[in-house]
Design an enzyme around this catalytic site. Structure first.
Site, PDB file in Angstrom:
ATOM      1  N   GLU A   1      40.179  45.460  42.472  1.00  0.00           N
ATOM      2  CA  GLU A   1      40.896  44.608  41.509  1.00  0.00           C
ATOM      3  C   GLU A   1      40.006  43.468  41.007  1.00  0.00           C
ATOM      4  OE1 GLU A   1      41.877  45.551  44.562  1.00  0.00           O
ATOM      5  OE2 GLU A   1      44.028  45.268  44.833  1.00  0.00           O
TER       6      GLU A   1
ATOM      7  N   CYS B   1      45.974  42.822  47.969  1.00  0.00           N
ATOM      8  CA  CYS B   1      46.047  41.849  49.064  1.00  0.00           C
ATOM      9  C   CYS B   1      46.321  40.470  48.458  1.00  0.00           C
ATOM     10  CB  CYS B   1      44.731  41.839  49.850  1.00  0.00           C
ATOM     11  SG  CYS B   1      43.342  41.117  48.935  1.00  0.00           S
TER      12      CYS B   1
ATOM     13  N   CYS C   1      43.613  39.299  45.932  1.00  0.00           N
ATOM     14  CA  CYS C   1      43.690  39.953  44.615  1.00  0.00           C
ATOM     15  C   CYS C   1      44.946  39.518  43.860  1.00  0.00           C
ATOM     16  CB  CYS C   1      43.621  41.463  44.777  1.00  0.00           C
ATOM     17  SG  CYS C   1      42.003  42.003  45.400  1.00  0.00           S
TER      18      CYS C   1
ATOM     19  N   HIS D   1      36.642  43.710  46.061  1.00  0.00           N
ATOM     20  CA  HIS D   1      37.752  44.674  45.969  1.00  0.00           C
ATOM     21  C   HIS D   1      37.804  45.234  44.546  1.00  0.00           C
ATOM     22  CE1 HIS D   1      40.324  43.155  49.613  1.00  0.00           C
ATOM     23  NE2 HIS D   1      39.061  43.376  49.924  1.00  0.00           N
TER      24      HIS D   1
END
Lengths: 149, 149
Positions: A59, A87, A90, A57
């Site tokens: 992040e 999410c 993260c 992701h």
């Protein structure tokens, strides 16, 4: 020469540019930047397809790049700007990083960390949301609409 | 030649060996293995110090190695054996991977995902715990006792 101090809007725009780059590459369009002392120290976009890794992701990639840049494991004095609410994975990573401030654009009513518990973030992490909310949401909608056709 | 099918205990022992390797390197001793078709496809231990990255937990590293090994982004048919209950970050990563079965040794009453919500894992992920519980807990206690002196 006078250097102007950049605004939060500028930083979120830079995160949005990362999301656009993800879109162009066929990745779910989410982008993130990490800011320290009013300067961007890391930029990343979602790369789950390219890296064949569901943990890639924006992040997570931005965090790892930021640790590398500052040579430290904590981001207490840093802010992250990300175009979608993180999410739980993260948010858990931001917890360990002890992030100073999180700015996110669009909310994620399905997978956003706040659906589980706001305590997934570090108690010291400030949270702000809303900048570039519509643009970020529209980009995601455009991506998923294209995916369905 | 007859190949014997390995037991869960064997796989957790292999995860524990990874934790011991972490201990020897001055890392918080947590180890993980990923198993597919009764075969270990990925092994990792915590490397947060060495990689200077708080996201470099055993589970995250084992996941990325497993995706690479199978050339896929999902671990629906795989099991992970890890010596400590995953934190919310790692549970979130296991969610995205749609892990088939999670076996963890010691519980983590402070940072374990179940302190937040059991829903951090994917609804299809089965969970088992207890194998090598005492050994894994003692290794962690030994590590933190040494750190304090």
């Amino acid at each position: 020469m006078t250097l102007s101090v950049q605004t939060d809007e500028h930083f979120m725009q830079q995160a949005y540019k990362q999301a656009e780059m993800a879109y162009e590459k066929g990745e779910i369009p989410v982008g993130a930047v990490v800011v320290a002392n009013h300067t961007i120290i890391a930029r990343a976009h979602n790369q789950t397809e390219q890296l064949n890794d569901v943990t890639a992701h924006a992040e997570m990639l931005a965090l790892t790049a930021a640790f590398d840049k500052i040579g430290g494991k904590y981001l207490k004095e840093c802010s992250m700007f990300v175009t979608l609410e993180p999410c739980s994975m993260c948010a858990g990573a931001l917890f360990w990083a002890q992030l100073g401030k999180l700015h996110y654009a669009a909310s994620d009513p399905k997978r956003g960390f706040s659906q589980h518990s706001k305590n997934l973030l570090h108690p010291r992490t400030e949270v702000a949301s809303g900048l570039f909310q519509e643009e970020s949401k529209l980009l995601l909608q455009k991506f998923f609409a294209k995916l369905r056709t």
